[in-house]
Design a protein around this motif. Structure first.
Motif, mmCIF file in Angstrom:
data_model
loop_
_atom_site.group_PDB
_atom_site.id
_atom_site.type_symbol
_atom_site.label_atom_id
_atom_site.label_comp_id
_atom_site.label_asym_id
_atom_site.label_seq_id
_atom_site.Cartn_x
_atom_site.Cartn_y
_atom_site.Cartn_z
ATOM 1 N N MET A 1 -3.866 3.792 -1.864
ATOM 2 C CA MET A 1 -3.720 2.707 -2.843
ATOM 3 C C MET A 1 -3.364 1.424 -2.108
ATOM 4 O O MET A 1 -2.300 1.337 -1.474
ATOM 5 C CB MET A 1 -2.627 3.062 -3.854
ATOM 6 C CG MET A 1 -2.857 4.397 -4.552
ATOM 7 S SD MET A 1 -1.649 4.712 -5.855
ATOM 8 C CE MET A 1 -0.153 4.888 -4.883
ATOM 9 N N VAL B 1 -7.414 8.214 -12.976
ATOM 10 C CA VAL B 1 -7.484 7.108 -12.031
ATOM 11 C C VAL B 1 -8.684 7.269 -11.107
ATOM 12 O O VAL B 1 -9.452 6.329 -10.889
ATOM 13 C CB VAL B 1 -6.188 7.030 -11.195
ATOM 14 C CG1 VAL B 1 -6.301 5.930 -10.140
ATOM 15 C CG2 VAL B 1 -4.992 6.783 -12.100
ATOM 16 N N LEU C 1 -1.572 -3.139 -4.290
ATOM 17 C CA LEU C 1 -0.922 -2.620 -5.491
ATOM 18 C C LEU C 1 -0.396 -3.737 -6.378
ATOM 19 O O LEU C 1 0.055 -4.785 -5.898
ATOM 20 C CB LEU C 1 0.199 -1.662 -5.111
ATOM 21 C CG LEU C 1 -0.291 -0.267 -4.682
ATOM 22 C CD1 LEU C 1 0.771 0.457 -3.881
ATOM 23 C CD2 LEU C 1 -0.696 0.539 -5.905
ATOM 24 N N TYR D 1 -13.942 6.145 -10.217
ATOM 25 C CA TYR D 1 -12.675 5.419 -10.361
ATOM 26 C C TYR D 1 -12.633 4.701 -11.704
ATOM 27 O O TYR D 1 -13.661 4.222 -12.205
ATOM 28 C CB TYR D 1 -12.532 4.377 -9.250
ATOM 29 C CG TYR D 1 -12.525 4.941 -7.858
ATOM 30 C CD1 TYR D 1 -13.714 5.062 -7.140
ATOM 31 C CD2 TYR D 1 -11.339 5.358 -7.259
ATOM 32 C CE1 TYR D 1 -13.722 5.596 -5.868
ATOM 33 C CE2 TYR D 1 -11.338 5.889 -5.976
ATOM 34 C CZ TYR D 1 -12.532 6.002 -5.292
ATOM 35 O OH TYR D 1 -12.537 6.527 -4.028
ATOM 36 N N ASP E 1 0.210 -0.983 -11.759
ATOM 37 C CA ASP E 1 -0.058 0.346 -11.186
ATOM 38 C C ASP E 1 1.168 1.254 -11.265
ATOM 39 O O ASP E 1 1.078 2.445 -10.938
ATOM 40 C CB ASP E 1 -0.500 0.218 -9.728
ATOM 41 C CG ASP E 1 -1.825 -0.503 -9.566
ATOM 42 O OD1 ASP E 1 -1.929 -1.339 -8.646
ATOM 43 O OD2 ASP E 1 -2.747 -0.225 -10.355
ATOM 44 N N SER F 1 0.831 -1.199 0.000
ATOM 45 C CA SER F 1 0.000 0.000 0.000
ATOM 46 C C SER F 1 0.863 1.245 0.000
ATOM 47 O O SER F 1 1.990 1.242 0.512
ATOM 48 C CB SER F 1 -0.897 0.026 1.241
ATOM 49 O OG SER F 1 -1.797 -1.062 1.256
ATOM 50 N N TYR G 1 2.195 9.506 -11.044
ATOM 51 C CA TYR G 1 0.860 9.910 -10.629
ATOM 52 C C TYR G 1 0.817 11.444 -10.485
ATOM 53 O O TYR G 1 1.719 12.040 -9.880
ATOM 54 C CB TYR G 1 0.487 9.241 -9.311
ATOM 55 C CG TYR G 1 0.109 7.791 -9.478
ATOM 56 C CD1 TYR G 1 1.067 6.820 -9.781
ATOM 57 C CD2 TYR G 1 -1.215 7.376 -9.342
ATOM 58 C CE1 TYR G 1 0.712 5.493 -9.967
ATOM 59 C CE2 TYR G 1 -1.576 6.047 -9.510
ATOM 60 C CZ TYR G 1 -0.607 5.109 -9.824
ATOM 61 O OH TYR G 1 -0.958 3.795 -10.002
ATOM 62 N N ARG H 1 -9.728 -1.002 -4.747
ATOM 63 C CA ARG H 1 -8.350 -0.980 -4.230
ATOM 64 C C ARG H 1 -7.888 0.433 -3.864
ATOM 65 O O ARG H 1 -7.125 0.609 -2.923
ATOM 66 C CB ARG H 1 -7.391 -1.546 -5.276
ATOM 67 C CG ARG H 1 -7.676 -2.985 -5.658
ATOM 68 C CD ARG H 1 -6.566 -3.570 -6.525
ATOM 69 N NE ARG H 1 -6.418 -2.878 -7.807
ATOM 70 C CZ ARG H 1 -5.277 -2.281 -8.206
ATOM 71 N NH1 ARG H 1 -4.213 -2.298 -7.434
ATOM 72 N NH2 ARG H 1 -5.218 -1.681 -9.386
ATOM 73 N N PHE H 2 -8.328 1.422 -4.624
ATOM 74 C CA PHE H 2 -7.914 2.806 -4.408
ATOM 75 C C PHE H 2 -9.073 3.612 -3.833
ATOM 76 O O PHE H 2 -10.242 3.364 -4.162
ATOM 77 C CB PHE H 2 -7.486 3.460 -5.724
ATOM 78 C CG PHE H 2 -6.189 2.958 -6.299
ATOM 79 C CD1 PHE H 2 -5.571 1.807 -5.844
ATOM 80 C CD2 PHE H 2 -5.582 3.658 -7.332
ATOM 81 C CE1 PHE H 2 -4.389 1.354 -6.387
ATOM 82 C CE2 PHE H 2 -4.395 3.223 -7.895
ATOM 83 C CZ PHE H 2 -3.797 2.068 -7.424
ATOM 84 N N SER I 1 -9.958 -0.447 -13.319
ATOM 85 C CA SER I 1 -8.804 -1.231 -12.889
ATOM 86 C C SER I 1 -8.397 -0.994 -11.440
ATOM 87 O O SER I 1 -7.636 -1.782 -10.880
ATOM 88 C CB SER I 1 -7.608 -0.952 -13.807
ATOM 89 O OG SER I 1 -7.256 0.415 -13.764
ATOM 90 N N VAL I 2 -8.904 0.080 -10.815
ATOM 91 C CA VAL I 2 -8.525 0.359 -9.427
ATOM 92 C C VAL I 2 -9.705 0.296 -8.467
ATOM 93 O O VAL I 2 -9.529 0.464 -7.255
ATOM 94 C CB VAL I 2 -7.827 1.739 -9.290
ATOM 95 C CG1 VAL I 2 -6.677 1.855 -10.279
ATOM 96 C CG2 VAL I 2 -8.813 2.886 -9.447
ATOM 97 N N LYS I 3 -10.887 0.048 -8.976
ATOM 98 C CA LYS I 3 -12.073 -0.001 -8.111
ATOM 99 C C LYS I 3 -11.895 -1.075 -7.045
ATOM 100 O O LYS I 3 -11.470 -2.197 -7.328
ATOM 101 C CB LYS I 3 -13.325 -0.284 -8.945
ATOM 102 C CG LYS I 3 -13.813 0.921 -9.728
ATOM 103 C CD LYS I 3 -15.076 0.592 -10.515
ATOM 104 C CE LYS I 3 -15.559 1.823 -11.283
ATOM 105 N NZ LYS I 3 -16.758 1.514 -12.106
#
Length: 120
Positions: free
Chosen positions: A85, A51, A88, A62, A92, A17, A96, A69-70, A65-67
């Motif tokens: 995040m 993102v 990971l 979101y 990723d 994370s 950023y 998780r982020f 791909s990150v739903k």
């Protein structure tokens, strides 16, 4: 000195994370609560992608791909926006960027970006 400054990046192992932070300068304090807040990323050889975003009234969005998780959040009193995040993955890995963007897109402020590397 940029009007938005990111921090918290670095290298982490897969499954780890990181929490990215973005601080707004005093120059844009007056619009911080009036504009949407975004985190974008750009991996080598790829286009920059959105993102996560959070609107002035707190609605979040979101990329698929990150739903789950982020998590994007903001602190209006401190003029800060965050990206938590978790879980990971190597994919990723990217630079950023945080951004302050008017809902029309006509006015935008961007940070210089910060590297996130996910590797074992």
């Amino acid at each position: 000195q940029g009007q938005l400054v990111e921090s918290g990046g670095g290298m982490v192992q897969p499954g780890g994370s990181l929490r990215l932070s973005c601080r707004a300068s005093r120059m844009i304090f007056s619009v911080f609560t009036q504009y949407d807040l975004h985190w974008h990323r750009q991996a080598p050889g790829k286009q920059r992608e959105l993102v996560a975003s959070i609107t002035t009234d707190g609605r979040t969005n979101y990329v698929d791909s990150v739903k789950g998780r982020f998590t994007i959040s903001k602190d209006n009193s401190r003029k800060m926006v965050y990206l938590q995040m978790n879980s990971l993955k190597p994919e990723d890995t990217a630079v950023y960027y945080c951004a302050l963007i008017h809902s029309t897109g006509d006015d935008q402020y961007w940070g210089r970006g910060i590297q996130v590397t996910v590797s074992s």
